[in-house]
Design a protein around this motif. Structure first.
Motif, PDB file in Angstrom:
ATOM      1  N   ASP A  62       0.818  -1.211   0.000  1.00  0.00           N
ATOM      2  CA  ASP A  62       0.000   0.000   0.000  1.00  0.00           C
ATOM      3  C   ASP A  62       0.854   1.263   0.000  1.00  0.00           C
ATOM      4  O   ASP A  62       0.468   2.284  -0.579  1.00  0.00           O
ATOM      5  N   ASP A  63       2.033   1.196   0.644  1.00  0.00           N
ATOM      6  CA  ASP A  63       2.862   2.401   0.717  1.00  0.00           C
ATOM      7  C   ASP A  63       3.612   2.694  -0.582  1.00  0.00           C
ATOM      8  O   ASP A  63       4.368   3.664  -0.670  1.00  0.00           O
ATOM      9  N   GLU A  64       3.390   1.862  -1.606  1.00  0.00           N
ATOM     10  CA  GLU A  64       3.963   2.159  -2.923  1.00  0.00           C
ATOM     11  C   GLU A  64       3.026   3.033  -3.750  1.00  0.00           C
ATOM     12  O   GLU A  64       3.401   3.528  -4.815  1.00  0.00           O
ATOM     13  N   ARG A 138      -0.401   7.904   8.308  1.00  0.00           N
ATOM     14  CA  ARG A 138       0.920   7.452   7.858  1.00  0.00           C
ATOM     15  C   ARG A 138       1.338   8.156   6.566  1.00  0.00           C
ATOM     16  O   ARG A 138       2.456   8.668   6.448  1.00  0.00           O
ATOM     17  N   ASN A 139       0.424   8.209   5.607  1.00  0.00           N
ATOM     18  CA  ASN A 139       0.748   8.843   4.328  1.00  0.00           C
ATOM     19  C   ASN A 139       0.832  10.364   4.448  1.00  0.00           C
ATOM     20  O   ASN A 139       1.676  11.002   3.811  1.00  0.00           O
ATOM     21  N   LEU A 214      -2.816  11.500 -12.199  1.00  0.00           N
ATOM     22  CA  LEU A 214      -1.534  12.020 -12.678  1.00  0.00           C
ATOM     23  C   LEU A 214      -0.840  12.846 -11.593  1.00  0.00           C
ATOM     24  O   LEU A 214       0.392  12.825 -11.478  1.00  0.00           O
ATOM     25  N   MET A 215      -1.621  13.550 -10.777  1.00  0.00           N
ATOM     26  CA  MET A 215      -1.034  14.312  -9.673  1.00  0.00           C
ATOM     27  C   MET A 215      -0.412  13.378  -8.642  1.00  0.00           C
ATOM     28  O   MET A 215       0.615  13.709  -8.033  1.00  0.00           O
ATOM     29  N   LEU A 216      -1.017  12.214  -8.439  1.00  0.00           N
ATOM     30  CA  LEU A 216      -0.421  11.242  -7.522  1.00  0.00           C
ATOM     31  C   LEU A 216       0.951  10.816  -8.031  1.00  0.00           C
ATOM     32  O   LEU A 216       1.904  10.711  -7.244  1.00  0.00           O
ATOM     33  N   LYS A 225       9.524   8.504  -4.632  1.00  0.00           N
ATOM     34  CA  LYS A 225       8.970   7.161  -4.791  1.00  0.00           C
ATOM     35  C   LYS A 225       9.036   6.743  -6.259  1.00  0.00           C
ATOM     36  O   LYS A 225       9.161   7.587  -7.150  1.00  0.00           O
ATOM     37  N   ASN A 226       8.934   5.447  -6.493  1.00  0.00           N
ATOM     38  CA  ASN A 226       8.904   4.954  -7.868  1.00  0.00           C
ATOM     39  C   ASN A 226       7.562   5.286  -8.505  1.00  0.00           C
ATOM     40  O   ASN A 226       6.508   5.026  -7.926  1.00  0.00           O
ATOM     41  N   SER A 227       7.616   5.853  -9.689  1.00  0.00           N
ATOM     42  CA  SER A 227       6.399   6.222 -10.403  1.00  0.00           C
ATOM     43  C   SER A 227       6.166   5.274 -11.571  1.00  0.00           C
ATOM     44  O   SER A 227       7.109   4.716 -12.136  1.00  0.00           O
ATOM     45  N   LEU A 228       4.894   5.107 -11.930  1.00  0.00           N
ATOM     46  CA  LEU A 228       4.549   4.294 -13.093  1.00  0.00           C
ATOM     47  C   LEU A 228       4.757   5.070 -14.390  1.00  0.00           C
ATOM     48  O   LEU A 228       4.657   4.515 -15.477  1.00  0.00           O
ATOM     49  N   ILE A 229       5.011   6.367 -14.264  1.00  0.00           N
ATOM     50  CA  ILE A 229       5.324   7.205 -15.421  1.00  0.00           C
ATOM     51  C   ILE A 229       6.784   7.622 -15.321  1.00  0.00           C
ATOM     52  O   ILE A 229       7.233   8.086 -14.270  1.00  0.00           O
ATOM     53  N   GLU A 230       7.518   7.458 -16.391  1.00  0.00           N
ATOM     54  CA  GLU A 230       8.929   7.832 -16.393  1.00  0.00           C
ATOM     55  C   GLU A 230       9.064   9.329 -16.124  1.00  0.00           C
ATOM     56  O   GLU A 230       8.325  10.144 -16.671  1.00  0.00           O
ATOM     57  N   LYS A 231       9.998   9.691 -15.241  1.00  0.00           N
ATOM     58  CA  LYS A 231      10.119  11.071 -14.762  1.00  0.00           C
ATOM     59  C   LYS A 231      10.275  12.070 -15.904  1.00  0.00           C
ATOM     60  O   LYS A 231       9.595  13.098 -15.938  1.00  0.00           O
ATOM     61  N   LYS A 232      11.143  11.778 -16.857  1.00  0.00           N
ATOM     62  CA  LYS A 232      11.376  12.719 -17.954  1.00  0.00           C
ATOM     63  C   LYS A 232      10.119  12.918 -18.784  1.00  0.00           C
ATOM     64  O   LYS A 232       9.824  14.023 -19.232  1.00  0.00           O
TER      65      LYS A 232
END
Length: 240
Positions: A62-64, A138-139, A214-216, A225-232
């Motif tokens: 959940d914390d991911e 927690r979050n 998308l804001m998340l 944190k690791n995102s499902l969208i590449e940072k660039k």
């Protein structure tokens, strides 16, 4: 200082049932001084009942902060797929008190009441409410205490840029995010390939939900944190 307004909430899938909801809240913020310290009191009251609960999946830990939203009514929990549930009423009071220490600190307390279920019957046990409150705390703490947290101005700017994007660009990026969420959900065994929505179903997703998701990803990128969208790719999207 007293500020009143309306807020639209869209929550992540519940830890117990996987159901997620959207609803409107009347919000009141009260900022006052008590014994030389600042105190913030927040009051939230739900307006009408929520929209119908929909099937969601928490992917991995959940914390991911990785979730899959099916946009289909019901629950992903075994035996509850048929459920047509709602949050009928919700009331919350939060108190945040400045603590007199050498470093800026805040002590907070939260009180919540909720009535949720189906057929007008409340199926929200106290322990589930407490679990949800601990999850929120927690979050919330993780975000607020992060040294990488963007400024209010930066957050508002990113939101405004996403909201101003052409519909095609916004949905294209959202489709990529949904595909990544779907792949993770299938790999985790939480859903089967045939249970996932088709690409053309994204056209039915409200713009507000697209921006929220998308804001998340933006917050995940911002605080490390690791995102499902590449940072660039994400930065290119909001800088375009």
């Amino acid at each position: 200082v007293v500020i009143r307004g309306m807020q639209h909430d869209a929550i992540t899938p519940d830890l117990t049932t996987g159901v997620y909801y959207e609803y409107d809240l009347q919000r009141t913020f009260i900022l006052l001084s008590h014994k030389g310290k600042q105190v913030l009191i927040t009051i939230s009251k739900q307006v009408d009942k929520s929209n119908i609960g929909k099937k969601g999946v928490i992917i991995g830990k959940d914390d991911e902060w990785n979730y899959y939203y099916s946009n289909e009514p019901g629950s992903a929990k075994t035996g509850l797929g048929w459920v047509k549930s709602y949050i009928y009423d919700f009331f919350s009071v939060g108190v945040y008190v400045e603590v007199g220490t050498s470093q800026p600190m805040v002590r907070s307390g939260m009180f919540q009441w909720i009535r949720a279920g189906w057929s007008g019957i409340n199926f929200a046990p106290t322990e589930h409410i407490i679990i949800g409150m601990k999850r929120y705390a927690r979050n919330f703490r993780l975000i607020m205490e992060s040294p990488k947290l963007p400024s209010v101005e930066q957050i508002a700017s990113v939101y405004q840029r996403l909201a101003a994007l052409p519909s095609y660009d916004l949905k294209q990026k959202y489709a990529a995010l949904q595909q990544a969420q779907k792949s993770l959900a299938v790999q985790s065994g939480k859903i089967r390939e045939g249970q996932t929505k088709k690409t053309d179903a994204y056209d039915k997703i409200p713009k507000e939900q697209i921006i929220e998701e998308l804001m998340l990803e933006y917050f995940k990128i911002a605080i490390g944190k690791n995102s499902l969208i590449e940072k660039k790719q994400f930065l290119a999207l909001i800088d375009s």
